[in-house]
Design an enzyme around this catalytic site. Structure first.
Site, short mmCIF file in Angstrom:
data_model
loop_
_atom_site.label_atom_id
_atom_site.label_comp_id
_atom_site.label_asym_id
_atom_site.label_seq_id
_atom_site.Cartn_x
_atom_site.Cartn_y
_atom_site.Cartn_z
N HIS A 313 -33.33 6.04 14.82
CA HIS A 313 -33.83 5.49 16.08
C HIS A 313 -34.45 6.60 16.90
O HIS A 313 -33.94 7.72 16.87
CB HIS A 313 -32.69 4.82 16.86
CG HIS A 313 -33.18 3.88 17.91
ND1 HIS A 313 -33.56 4.31 19.16
CD2 HIS A 313 -33.37 2.54 17.89
CE1 HIS A 313 -33.95 3.26 19.85
NE2 HIS A 313 -33.86 2.19 19.12
N ASP A 371 -30.87 -3.18 13.70
CA ASP A 371 -31.44 -4.04 12.65
C ASP A 371 -30.67 -4.02 11.34
O ASP A 371 -30.95 -4.82 10.45
CB ASP A 371 -32.88 -3.61 12.37
CG ASP A 371 -33.76 -3.86 13.57
OD1 ASP A 371 -33.68 -4.96 14.12
OD2 ASP A 371 -34.51 -2.95 13.96
N1 ACO Z 1 -34.75 6.92 6.47
C1 ACO Z 1 -34.97 8.16 5.99
N2 ACO Z 1 -35.42 9.18 6.74
C2 ACO Z 1 -35.68 8.93 8.03
C3 ACO Z 1 -35.47 7.65 8.60
C4 ACO Z 1 -34.98 6.62 7.77
N3 ACO Z 1 -34.77 5.39 8.25
N4 ACO Z 1 -35.79 7.68 9.90
C5 ACO Z 1 -36.20 8.93 10.15
N5 ACO Z 1 -36.13 9.68 9.02
C6 ACO Z 1 -36.43 11.10 8.90
C7 ACO Z 1 -37.94 11.35 8.86
O1 ACO Z 1 -38.44 11.39 7.54
C8 ACO Z 1 -38.05 12.68 9.56
O2 ACO Z 1 -37.72 13.69 8.64
P1 ACO Z 1 -38.42 15.13 8.75
O3 ACO Z 1 -38.01 15.70 10.07
O4 ACO Z 1 -37.86 15.88 7.58
O5 ACO Z 1 -39.90 14.90 8.65
C9 ACO Z 1 -36.94 12.64 10.62
O6 ACO Z 1 -35.96 11.72 10.10
C10 ACO Z 1 -37.41 12.16 11.98
O7 ACO Z 1 -38.11 10.94 11.81
P2 ACO Z 1 -39.25 10.42 12.79
O8 ACO Z 1 -40.06 9.39 12.09
O9 ACO Z 1 -39.97 11.59 13.36
O10 ACO Z 1 -38.38 9.78 13.94
P3 ACO Z 1 -38.91 8.76 15.02
O11 ACO Z 1 -38.05 8.92 16.20
O12 ACO Z 1 -40.38 8.90 15.21
O13 ACO Z 1 -38.69 7.35 14.30
C11 ACO Z 1 -37.82 5.26 13.64
C12 ACO Z 1 -37.72 6.45 14.63
C13 ACO Z 1 -39.27 4.72 13.61
C14 ACO Z 1 -36.93 4.14 14.10
C15 ACO Z 1 -37.41 5.78 12.23
O14 ACO Z 1 -36.09 6.26 12.26
C16 ACO Z 1 -37.59 4.71 11.15
O15 ACO Z 1 -38.68 4.57 10.60
N6 ACO Z 1 -36.49 3.95 10.84
C17 ACO Z 1 -36.59 2.89 9.88
C18 ACO Z 1 -37.18 1.67 10.55
C19 ACO Z 1 -36.20 1.01 11.51
O16 ACO Z 1 -35.05 0.78 11.19
N7 ACO Z 1 -36.72 0.67 12.69
C20 ACO Z 1 -35.94 -0.04 13.71
C21 ACO Z 1 -35.81 0.77 14.95
S1 ACO Z 1 -34.79 -0.09 16.11
C22 ACO Z 1 -35.82 -1.22 16.85
O17 ACO Z 1 -36.99 -1.13 16.89
C23 ACO Z 1 -35.16 -2.38 17.41
#
Ligand code: ACO
Length: 437
Positions: A313, A371
């Site tokens: 998140h 989620d």
């Molecule tokens: N699985 C694996 N790796 C992940 C995940 C995940 N779900 N989420 C983040 N990471 C990793 C990224 O690859 C990144 O790694 P790096 O630093 O080595 O490049 C690091 O964690 C940071 O990720 P970002 O994408 O920069 O984090 P951001 O804050 O932008 O993204 C998000 C947050 C979009 C929710 C992300 O965690 C994600 O895509 N999760 C899966 C989708 C999801 O469950 N969304 C629901 C969010 S809750 C809502 O909207 C109600």
């Protein structure tokens, strides 16, 4: 800050660039990080700040929802989400979000009656549904039909009139479940079920989704309670992507129905509201508990491009408090339906267990989000996965509306207009088509 602001001065920060120094005021709110006020920075220095994704930017002042992502805290108007989920219900929480205080009994009764009296939609709106293909995604229908509400309710589109804003707010909260249920019924080829005013908000919604004219429909109170809690947990989440979209659309003076349609469009994406659908699809793809380690390995491989859906998140760097409460409702629903052995639940629990002790997830502070369990619960309630985001939209409507009203009333509000770091071509001469390579 203008006198109407509740922000308190908290010193200043200094920015030095080249041989110049800029003093930037710092303000504090009632809780949460202080903010550096950069509004005059461009005028004084000719520089913009750069923050794609707004990771360090507060876009507004707000009294509605507070999140402490490191501690896993979520509060609506100062009330802990855990207390509201346990002692309140969705409609009472709607009142709280919109008005700032919990209602007393007469206030609640009036609010309930007002919302109930607005649940029907204009009969002509049905023609909109008939214009969609049967296999249209219900979120596509929601974007179109909710946007079309502004064509039906002209008497509540003047955003400068508080009375009109209030009627529009009631209409949106009340009609959203009706429209969502119609989108579902349309997709499965069943007749629309009209709202019934003797039922509560969530019971009525379940009935509009699952009743058929051929037989009586009895609402199961355990299932209704679970959905009500899910609605409550999704009601607001401060300046998330869809809420910021609603505010940005509203900042130009657009009418509330158009703004909420914009919010619905943003919510549709898999990184936001579409994640519970994606999480359930992922659990189905994994298939069984023994396949979990292999899947986790793939997620950790950067080249795979696979993310653990329902994990991570932008704000929560701890267990999302909503995920815990939804997991509780998952158990309640599966118990009530005699499905506690549901393989998807087992897979989810194993995935969570493995991920929470794996260095990759620990280092990146990736925990289950709202989620992760909601898809299993909504599926057990009988909803197909393409309806999940629609249910999220039903719940989030009140948050969007409360935030939109707050923005319209905010004397500091200006049209939202970010700037950019331009990296494209600089001035160059126009080349006639016959001279181009
Ligand atoms: N699985 C694996 N790796 C992940 C995940 C995940 N779900 N989420 C983040 N990471 C990793 C990224 O690859 C990144 O790694 P790096 O630093 O080595 O490049 C690091 O964690 C940071 O990720 P970002 O994408 O920069 O984090 P951001 O804050 O932008 O993204 C998000 C947050 C979009 C929710 C992300 O965690 C994600 O895509 N999760 C899966 C989708 C999801 O469950 N969304 C629901 C969010 S809750 C809502 O909207 C109600």
């Amino acid at each position: 800050m203008p006198t109407e602001s509740k922000a308190k001065p908290a010193g200043s920060a200094t920015l030095t660039y080249g041989n110049k120094t800029y003093d930037l005021p710092v303000y504090g709110g009632s809780q949460g990080p202080n903010v550096v006020d950069i509004r005059k920075l461009y005028g004084d220095s000719g520089m913009f700040t750069y923050d794609p994704g707004f990771t360090s930017t507060a876009s507004c002042e707000s009294d509605i929802t507070y999140i402490d992502g490191d501690e896993g805290v979520l509060q609506y108007r100062g009330y802990a989400i855990e207390d509201l989920a346990q002692h309140s219900n969705f409609l009472e929480t709607c009142y709280l979000l919109m008005n700032g205080e919990l209602p007393n009994k007469p206030q609640m009764s009036k609010f309930h009656d007002t919302v109930t009296n607005h649940t029907m939609v204009h009969e002509q709106l049905i023609s909109f549904f008939n214009g969609f293909r049967r296999d249209a995604h219900p979120m596509a229908i929601m974007c179109g039909v909710v946007g079309a509400l502004s064509a039906f309710y002209h008497d509540s589109t003047n955003i400068n009139d508080p009375a009109q804003r209030q009627i529009a707010s009631f209409r949106l909260i009340a009609k959203m479940p009706t429209i969502a249920a119609m989108a579902y019924k349309y997709s499965i080829g069943q007749p629309f079920v009209y709202p019934r005013n003797d039922l509560g908000y969530t019971e009525n919604f379940l009935r509009m989704c699952f009743a058929v004219p051929a037989e009586e429909y009895k609402v199961n109170p355990v299932l209704a309670k679970a959905l009500d809690v899910i609605f409550l947990l999704h009601a607001d989440h401060e300046q998330n992507a869809s809420t910021s979209t609603v505010r940005l659309a509203g900042s130009s003076g657009a009418n509330p129905f158009a703004c909420i349609a914009a919010g619905i469009a943003c919510l549709w994406g898999p990184a936001h509201g579409g994640a519970n659908e994606a999480a359930l699809n992922m659990l189905r793809e994994i298939g069984s508990v023994d396949k979990v380690p292999e899947y986790v390995k793939k997620v950790k491989d950067k080249n795979s491009g696979i993310r653990l859906m329902g994990f991570g998140h932008r704000v929560y760097k701890n267990y999302d408090p909503r995920a815990k409460m939804i997991r509780e409702q998952t158990y309640n629903v599966l118990d009530a339906l005699g499905k506690r052995d549901e393989p998807l639940l087992k897979t989810a629990l194993e995935l969570e267990r493995i991920a929470l002790q794996d260095d990759y997830f620990i280092e990146k502070k990736l925990y289950p989000n709202v989620d992760f369990y909601s898809g299993i619960t909504l599926s057990a309630l009988g909803f197909p996965s393409d309806m999940f985001t629609v249910l999220f939209a039903v719940a989030r409507t009140v948050g969007w509306i409360a935030q939109w009203n707050e923005m319209v009333e905010d004397p500091q509000q200006r049209i939202g207009r970010p700037r950019q770091l331009f990296t494209g071509e600089t001035s160059r001469p126009f080349v006639q088509i016959d001279k181009r390579k």
